[in-house]
Design a protein around this motif. Structure first.
Motif, short mmCIF file in Angstrom:
data_model
loop_
_atom_site.label_atom_id
_atom_site.label_comp_id
_atom_site.label_asym_id
_atom_site.label_seq_id
_atom_site.Cartn_x
_atom_site.Cartn_y
_atom_site.Cartn_z
N ALA A 196 2.79 -3.08 -9.33
CA ALA A 196 2.14 -3.72 -10.49
C ALA A 196 2.64 -5.15 -10.65
CB ALA A 196 2.43 -2.91 -11.75
N GLY A 197 3.94 -5.37 -10.39
CA GLY A 197 4.49 -6.71 -10.48
C GLY A 197 3.84 -7.67 -9.49
N TYR A 198 3.53 -7.16 -8.30
CA TYR A 198 2.85 -7.98 -7.28
C TYR A 198 1.47 -8.41 -7.78
CZ TYR A 198 0.64 -9.21 -2.81
OH TYR A 198 -0.03 -9.85 -1.79
N LEU A 199 0.74 -7.46 -8.37
CA LEU A 199 -0.60 -7.79 -8.88
C LEU A 199 -0.51 -8.78 -10.03
CD1 LEU A 199 -2.30 -4.25 -8.87
CD2 LEU A 199 -2.54 -6.09 -7.19
N VAL A 200 0.46 -8.59 -10.91
CA VAL A 200 0.64 -9.52 -12.03
C VAL A 200 0.95 -10.93 -11.52
CG1 VAL A 200 2.13 -10.09 -13.99
CG2 VAL A 200 1.32 -7.75 -13.68
N ALA A 201 1.83 -11.00 -10.51
CA ALA A 201 2.18 -12.31 -9.94
C ALA A 201 0.96 -12.98 -9.32
CB ALA A 201 3.27 -12.14 -8.89
N CYS A 202 0.14 -12.21 -8.61
CA CYS A 202 -1.06 -12.77 -7.98
C CYS A 202 -2.06 -13.28 -9.01
CB CYS A 202 -1.74 -11.71 -7.10
SG CYS A 202 -0.80 -11.30 -5.61
N GLN A 203 -2.07 -12.67 -10.18
CA GLN A 203 -3.03 -13.08 -11.21
C GLN A 203 -2.50 -14.21 -12.07
OE1 GLN A 203 -6.05 -12.51 -11.75
NE2 GLN A 203 -6.38 -13.17 -13.87
N PHE A 204 -1.22 -14.16 -12.45
CA PHE A 204 -0.73 -15.07 -13.50
C PHE A 204 0.28 -16.11 -13.03
CE2 PHE A 204 -1.93 -11.14 -15.79
CZ PHE A 204 -2.92 -11.67 -16.60
N VAL A 258 8.46 5.87 -9.77
CA VAL A 258 8.17 4.96 -10.90
C VAL A 258 8.53 3.53 -10.53
CG1 VAL A 258 8.82 4.36 -13.26
CG2 VAL A 258 8.45 6.76 -12.65
N LEU A 259 9.67 3.35 -9.87
CA LEU A 259 10.10 2.01 -9.46
C LEU A 259 9.11 1.39 -8.49
CD1 LEU A 259 12.27 -0.21 -9.43
CD2 LEU A 259 13.40 1.03 -7.57
N LEU A 260 8.61 2.17 -7.53
CA LEU A 260 7.64 1.67 -6.56
C LEU A 260 6.34 1.23 -7.25
CD1 LEU A 260 8.09 4.24 -3.64
CD2 LEU A 260 8.90 1.88 -3.71
N LEU A 261 5.90 2.01 -8.23
CA LEU A 261 4.68 1.65 -8.96
C LEU A 261 4.89 0.36 -9.76
CD1 LEU A 261 3.44 5.13 -10.26
CD2 LEU A 261 2.43 3.73 -8.46
N LEU A 262 6.08 0.19 -10.32
CA LEU A 262 6.37 -1.03 -11.08
C LEU A 262 6.38 -2.27 -10.18
CD1 LEU A 262 9.19 0.23 -13.50
CD2 LEU A 262 6.84 -0.39 -14.09
N VAL A 263 6.95 -2.11 -8.97
CA VAL A 263 6.96 -3.24 -8.03
C VAL A 263 5.54 -3.60 -7.62
CG1 VAL A 263 7.67 -3.99 -5.71
CG2 VAL A 263 9.27 -2.72 -7.16
N GLY A 266 0.83 -1.21 0.00
CA GLY A 266 0.00 0.00 0.00
C GLY A 266 0.86 1.25 0.00
N TYR A 267 1.95 1.20 0.77
CA TYR A 267 2.91 2.31 0.79
C TYR A 267 3.47 2.54 -0.62
CZ TYR A 267 7.20 4.93 1.65
OH TYR A 267 8.19 5.88 1.59
N MET A 268 3.85 1.46 -1.28
CA MET A 268 4.46 1.59 -2.61
C MET A 268 3.50 2.25 -3.60
SD MET A 268 6.52 -1.99 -3.08
CE MET A 268 7.65 -2.58 -1.81
N VAL A 269 2.22 1.91 -3.51
CA VAL A 269 1.23 2.48 -4.42
C VAL A 269 1.09 3.98 -4.19
CG1 VAL A 269 -1.23 2.55 -4.98
CG2 VAL A 269 -0.08 0.36 -4.77
N ILE A 270 0.86 4.37 -2.94
CA ILE A 270 0.62 5.79 -2.64
C ILE A 270 1.89 6.61 -2.81
CG2 ILE A 270 0.97 5.60 -0.14
CD1 ILE A 270 -1.81 7.64 -1.81
N ALA A 271 3.03 6.04 -2.34
CA ALA A 271 4.30 6.76 -2.48
C ALA A 271 4.70 6.86 -3.95
CB ALA A 271 5.40 6.05 -1.69
N GLY A 272 4.49 5.79 -4.71
CA GLY A 272 4.81 5.83 -6.12
C GLY A 272 4.03 6.92 -6.85
N ALA A 273 2.74 7.02 -6.52
CA ALA A 273 1.89 8.02 -7.17
C ALA A 273 2.32 9.44 -6.78
CB ALA A 273 0.43 7.79 -6.79
#
Length: 328
Positions: free
Chosen positions: A188-196, A181-186, A149-156
């Motif tokens: 997004a990577g977590y969400l991608v891993a959870c899905q795929f 940008v790096l925090l947002l990518l990490v 959650g920190y990565m999402v808000i801090a990234g934005a």
């Protein structure tokens, strides 16, 4: 297998680790000494009469609003453990879980993650009949919820450029945007891993870790980001009104990393140093320190006092149940 193969690794086998072990303690001491010097210099530059004057000028309405937002923040954090209940698929009610989350959070904030996040959770969940393995899963999910959650808000916030670093700082505004940008990518990577991800389970030191579903992961990121936003809202309520909320949020997010690096319980002094350093051109040091002292009282000390009472009540109930179950 030969005898030599079964021998434990020695310092000679890991020269880099041995060298780090020798230097770790003196480097840590030097770091803390530098912090003490920094905080002493900061305290000398603050007009304490202005601090006390600002504290005395707080309106009751402002303090009530800050306290109300604090309560919502603690409830949101406790919901991290509600996700954990679904994650471990154990039959616990929200009335059992929310007090554990609230008590753990207050102890975590004031007495370090080991006392609040780990020890307190283990004790309270053990009383509810949760196994050590499942407690570890709840703890891990809570940590993931908080920091993703920190990565999402801090990234934005960092990517947006809303936080401008002062001239002369080693981390420039452009570099901070790159971190965002790096925090947002990490995230997004977590969400991608959870899905795929095809592999859904790992075992680390005997603790089984399962990837949550995409829906649960999105809920994690939303709740984690919301809690950081609420923490900033409490500070924003108590700081001078001319400061913008996104700026206050960004500075809080920067100070959080500084607090993690220093390992000081409650980030004592670190929060204040970062806020004064980054916002002293926006507001007076005295008004900033006054707002942050009020924040500590409302968000840290008051909840700790309340949760100590809650904890004693929980312990008393557990003791009475043990006495009632004893054969006569």
């Amino acid at each position: 297998m030969s005898h030599s193969e079964t021998q434990p690794a020695t310092h000679a086998d890991h020269p880099h680790k041995s060298r780090w072990s020798r230097w770790k303690k003196p480097l840590t001491m030097l770091f803390f000494l530098a912090l003490i010097v920094l905080f002493t210099m900061l305290a000398q530059r603050i007009e304490w009469d202005e601090v006390f004057s600002n504290l005395a000028d707080f309106k009751v309405r402002t303090l009530i609003i800050a306290s109300g937002v604090t309560l919502v923040s603690f409830l949101v954090y406790a919901c991290f453990d509600l996700i954990g209940r679904t994650y471990i698929r154990q039959d616990l009610t929200w009335k059992q879980i929310l007090p554990v989350g609230i008590i753990s959070y207050a102890f975590n904030l004031n007495l370090s993650a080991w006392v609040g996040g780990v020890a307190m959770r283990y004790r309270l969940y053990s009383r509810l009949g949760v196994s050590k393995g499942n407690i570890a899963k709840i703890l891990g999910l809570s940590l993931a919820t908080n920091w993703f959650g920190y990565m999402v808000i801090a990234g934005a916030v960092f990517t947006s450029g809303l936080v401008r670093m002062p001239p002369g700082w080693k981390l420039s505004t452009g570099a901070l945007q790159g971190v965002g940008v790096l925090l947002l990518l990490v995230s997004a990577g977590y969400l991608v891993a959870c899905q795929f991800s095809r592999r859904r389970e790992w075992s680390i030191r005997g603790v089984e870790i399962n990837l949550p579903s995409l829906r649960m992961a999105i809920l994690q990121l939303a709740l984690g980001a919301l809690n950081w936003s609420l923490m900033a809202a409490v500070i924003f309520t108590l700081l001078p009104s001319k400061l913008d909320y996104p700026l206050v949020l960004g500075v809080l997010l920067i100070s959080a990393i500084a607090g993690v690096i220093t390992h000081i319980p409650a980030g004592l002094g670190v929060l204040e140093a970062v806020f004064v350093a980054l916002l002293q051109h926006e507001a007076s040091r005295g008004s900033l320190v006054a707002g942050l002292l009020a924040y500590r009282a409302i968000y840290f000390i008051l909840p700790l006092l309340i949760t100590v009472v809650m904890y004693l009540v929980v312990e008393a109930k557990a003791k009475s149940l043990r006495i009632a179950k004893k054969p006569k």
